[in-house]
Structure formats: C-alpha cells, structure tokens
Design an enzyme around this catalytic site. Structure first.
Site, mmCIF file in Angstrom:
data_model
loop_
_atom_site.group_PDB
_atom_site.id
_atom_site.type_symbol
_atom_site.label_atom_id
_atom_site.label_comp_id
_atom_site.label_asym_id
_atom_site.label_seq_id
_atom_site.Cartn_x
_atom_site.Cartn_y
_atom_site.Cartn_z
ATOM 1 N N TYR A 1 0.762 -1.231 -0.116
ATOM 2 C CA TYR A 1 -0.106 -0.046 -0.155
ATOM 3 C C TYR A 1 0.755 1.137 0.087
ATOM 4 O O TYR A 1 0.403 2.188 -0.203
ATOM 5 C CB TYR A 1 -0.928 0.091 1.212
ATOM 6 C CG TYR A 1 -1.871 -1.183 1.342
ATOM 7 C CD1 TYR A 1 -2.098 -1.921 0.352
ATOM 8 C CD2 TYR A 1 -2.521 -1.273 2.568
ATOM 9 C CE1 TYR A 1 -3.021 -3.063 0.500
ATOM 10 C CE2 TYR A 1 -3.508 -2.238 2.788
ATOM 11 C CZ TYR A 1 -3.773 -3.141 1.548
ATOM 12 O OH TYR A 1 -4.628 -4.073 1.665
ATOM 13 N N PRO B 1 -15.114 -5.865 2.450
ATOM 14 C CA PRO B 1 -16.380 -6.280 3.195
ATOM 15 C C PRO B 1 -17.515 -5.774 2.681
ATOM 16 O O PRO B 1 -18.680 -6.301 3.197
ATOM 17 C CB PRO B 1 -16.032 -6.079 4.664
ATOM 18 C CG PRO B 1 -15.158 -4.541 4.697
ATOM 19 C CD PRO B 1 -14.369 -5.039 3.441
#
Length: 266
Positions: free
Chosen positions: A41, A179
């Site tokens: 990241y 999610p």
C-alpha cells in the site's frame, strides 16, 4: 497477547500522507483498535504517523501489515519485516501476513523466515492472505508457529463458506477485506430492505453480517462520515431472519480477481 477486535480499519489506497494520517487518527478516535496496512500500500510510514499522533496508547492498538509479493524470499522477509516495524513505529508487529502466495513466495523459505521472526518476537502472530484451502493446509503443516489469521475477500456477495469452515476447523481467524464489495452491497435488494428495517446503511448490514458469521471485517474509509458509519455496525443486531436472508444470496461475485490469483489455478 493483545485482543483481536471484531472490526478493523483498512488503509488500502490511502496513499496521500495527510489523508492517511488523519484517517487513522479519526478511526482511533471513533473507537477502532485494529489497523490493517501492507507493504504494497506504500503507506506504512503514514499509518505509523497516525498511530503516533493519536491519543490512544499504542499498546491498545492491534497493528497488522502484509509482506509484498517481491519480499517473500528468506532474507527479504527478515529485512522488510524490520523495515515495516520501523515505519509503523512499533517494536512488535501484532500480525504479519503473506499478502499473496505469488511471485517470490517459496513455502520453505517464506514460512521459515516467518517462524524466525515469530521466535525473535518481532511479530506476535503469523497471518496468510488469499490462500487456497490446499495452500493453507500445506502452510499450516510447514510452520512451527500457529497461523493466527487468514485474510480474504469476503462479503455477502462472496460468502466464502469453505474458508469459513476451514478457519473454524483449524482455529484461526478469518479477516474480510472488501467487506462491503466497494459498496455494491447497496445495489442488493435484500440488503437494502434489511437496512431500511433497522434504520441502518447497507454497508452496516454487510459488516454486521460478517461479524455475525465470525469474520473480522476491515473496511477502508477516508472520510470521517464513512469511518463512523462503518464503526456503528458494531451496534447493529441482525435477527435470525436477516442473517438467513443474506445467507440465501446466491452469489460468487469477486471484486479482486486477476489471472494469476491462486483460485484461478486450483
């Protein structure tokens, strides 16, 4: 050992220093105590700044990161894990994952290095991410240390029944990335109806369903509004009817999918 909170804060794509630092500080202020990042990241240093600038004691925060696919050789694991700890400003990384079993992943070298880091105390727990069940089985057998968690894409549109059962059988946590399926759950009528019933957002319903299933969702958010909205999922109690209705969704929709992904080479 630190508690493993039921909900975590994801930092994927928070690549701008100021945005990332503020998002981490806001998340901790709201109540999150589990922060997830990755070498891939390119923001571990920013996450570390957010942790350092927060009023929350570092001892109360569960910090997880992941090894880049280029850094899975024995020496690279040892070297870059130490670099990650330094960037994050922690003496011990609470959870270090193999991000993907790709590229330089070598079962013997990678896992031996993780065992060494665990033995040395630089990492408190070992995690795997995006592994097929057969790869998980082999890794669990190869490691001396226990596997603490397996992180995979999981949401109401990709329910991961097999991996949930595997996690239960082998006594490790299942951590859910993407999610809320990049908010595609808001396009699913069943979820929208349940959200309306509870005066909640579709994202909250998806997160509450994951928690009900025993998974630990790590939603990423940048704005304070979304950070707070996601955290409020902890206060949403779905009833059995709600859970069953989501369980009945017949979908295997992946957000993250590419030709080299492990599940495309079973």
């Amino acid at each position: 050992m630190k508690d493993f909170p039921r909900l975590g804060f994801g930092t994927y794509k928070l690549e701008d220093r100021d945005e990332c630092v503020e998002a981490v500080k806001t998340a901790l202020d709201v109540g999150y105590r589990h922060v997830d990042t990755a070498q891939m990241y390119h923001n571990e240093e920013f996450v570390g700044e957010g942790l350092a600038e927060s009023d929350v004691d570092l001892d109360d925060i569960f910090v997880a990161t992941k090894l880049d696919t280029d850094n899975l050789g024995y020496d690279d694991v040892l070297e870059t894990a130490r670099e990650s700890a330094e960037k994050l400003g922690v003496e011990t990384i609470d959870l270090l994952y193999v991000h993907w079993p790709l590229d330089s992943y070598d079962e013997d070298e990678t896992l031996a290095a993780l065992d060494e880091l665990y033995e040395d105390g630089l990492i408190a727990n070992i995690g795997l991410s995006n592994f097929r069940p057969d790869q998980l089985e082999t890794a669990i057998e190869s490691l001396d240390a226990p596997v603490f968690a397996h992180q995979v894409e999981m949401h109401p549109l990709l329910q991961q029944d097999e991996l949930r059962a595997f996690a239960e059988e082998h006594d490790h946590r299942l951590v859910a990335y993407s999610p809320i399926a990049r908010n595609q759950v808001a396009d699913e009528e069943v979820i929208v109806d349940i959200a309306g019933k509870h005066d909640a957002s579709p994202a909250q319903v998806a997160l509450a369903w994951l928690i009900e299933k025993g998974a630990t969702p790590i939603p990423k958010a940048a704005s304070p509004e979304h950070i707070r909205d996601n955290f409020a999922a902890l206060d949403l109690d779905l009833d059995d009817e709600d859970v069953a209705a989501i369980d009945d969704l017949d979908s295997t929709h992946r957000i993250v999918d590419f030709e080299e992904a492990p599940w495309n080479h079973a």
